[in-house]
Design a protein around this motif. Structure first.
Motif, PDB file in Angstrom:
ATOM      1  N   GLU A   1      37.387  51.207  25.628  1.00 43.54           N
ATOM      2  CA  GLU A   1      37.900  50.225  26.643  1.00 43.54           C
ATOM      3  C   GLU A   1      37.173  49.684  27.299  1.00 43.54           C
ATOM      4  N   VAL A   2      36.799  48.301  27.457  1.00 42.37           N
ATOM      5  CA  VAL A   2      35.802  47.548  28.102  1.00 42.37           C
ATOM      6  C   VAL A   2      36.450  46.546  29.091  1.00 42.37           C
ATOM      7  N   GLU A   3      36.065  46.486  30.537  1.00 42.16           N
ATOM      8  CA  GLU A   3      36.626  45.899  31.349  1.00 42.16           C
ATOM      9  C   GLU A   3      35.494  44.867  31.873  1.00 42.16           C
ATOM     10  N   ARG A   4      36.176  43.617  32.366  1.00 41.54           N
ATOM     11  CA  ARG A   4      35.255  42.559  33.153  1.00 41.54           C
ATOM     12  C   ARG A   4      36.018  42.067  34.057  1.00 41.54           C
TER      13      ARG A   4
ATOM     14  N   VAL B   1      33.276  39.273  26.775  1.00 40.21           N
ATOM     15  CA  VAL B   1      33.182  40.128  27.494  1.00 40.21           C
ATOM     16  C   VAL B   1      32.314  41.504  26.976  1.00 40.21           C
ATOM     17  N   LEU B   2      32.432  41.637  25.555  1.00 37.43           N
ATOM     18  CA  LEU B   2      31.663  42.699  24.953  1.00 37.43           C
ATOM     19  C   LEU B   2      30.256  42.469  25.344  1.00 37.43           C
ATOM     20  N   ARG B   3      29.802  41.356  25.031  1.00 41.92           N
ATOM     21  CA  ARG B   3      28.262  40.987  25.490  1.00 41.92           C
ATOM     22  C   ARG B   3      27.910  41.024  26.847  1.00 41.92           C
ATOM     23  N   GLU B   4      28.688  40.678  27.723  1.00 47.66           N
ATOM     24  CA  GLU B   4      28.289  40.826  29.192  1.00 47.66           C
ATOM     25  C   GLU B   4      28.373  42.036  29.801  1.00 47.66           C
TER      26      GLU B   4
END
Length: 124
Positions: free
Chosen positions: A76-79, A17-20
């Motif tokens: 906060e990161v979302e995918r 998630v963090l890389r994309e």
């Protein structure tokens, strides 16, 4: 309202998630105790066991004032997916504020805790 079903993301899923993704929401607390959240672009650096987020900033205004008085932050990161939403929460501290020649600054945020969940869309 029914609770959403979820499951924890494993280490590999969290870092996928963090890389994309390249945009997160950064939450800070202002000097008067007021929470404040702002969307920001990030780049992630992994150095051994340490994870560092590089965040661009104007170097002035509400965000700059908030991190000068309280270094604690939450990202906060979302995918989104088909029928689910991955979320990753990072708590950490602003380790450095680096001025850049073109104006503005780069915030270096050292992650202290990283966790993730996959929330499933309820059946209609």
């Amino acid at each position: 309202m029914a609770a959403r079903a979820w499951q924890s993301l494993n280490f590999i899923q969290v870092f996928d998630v963090l890389r994309e993704q390249t945009v997160c929401r950064m939450a800070v607390t202002e000097a008067d105790g007021q929470p404040w959240c702002v969307p920001m672009e990030y780049q992630m650096e992994v150095a051994g066991q340490e994870v560092i987020f590089h965040m661009g900033s104007r170097g002035e205004g509400r965000l700059a004032e908030a991190v000068e008085t309280n270094y604690a932050v939450c990202l906060e990161v979302e995918r989104p997916g088909c029928g689910w939403l991955d979320t990753v929460i990072i708590t950490g501290r602003v380790a450095a504020i680096i001025s850049v020649e073109s104006g503005g600054a780069v915030l270096l945020i050292h992650a202290e805790e990283i966790s993730g969940r996959r929330y499933f869309t309820p059946d209609g």
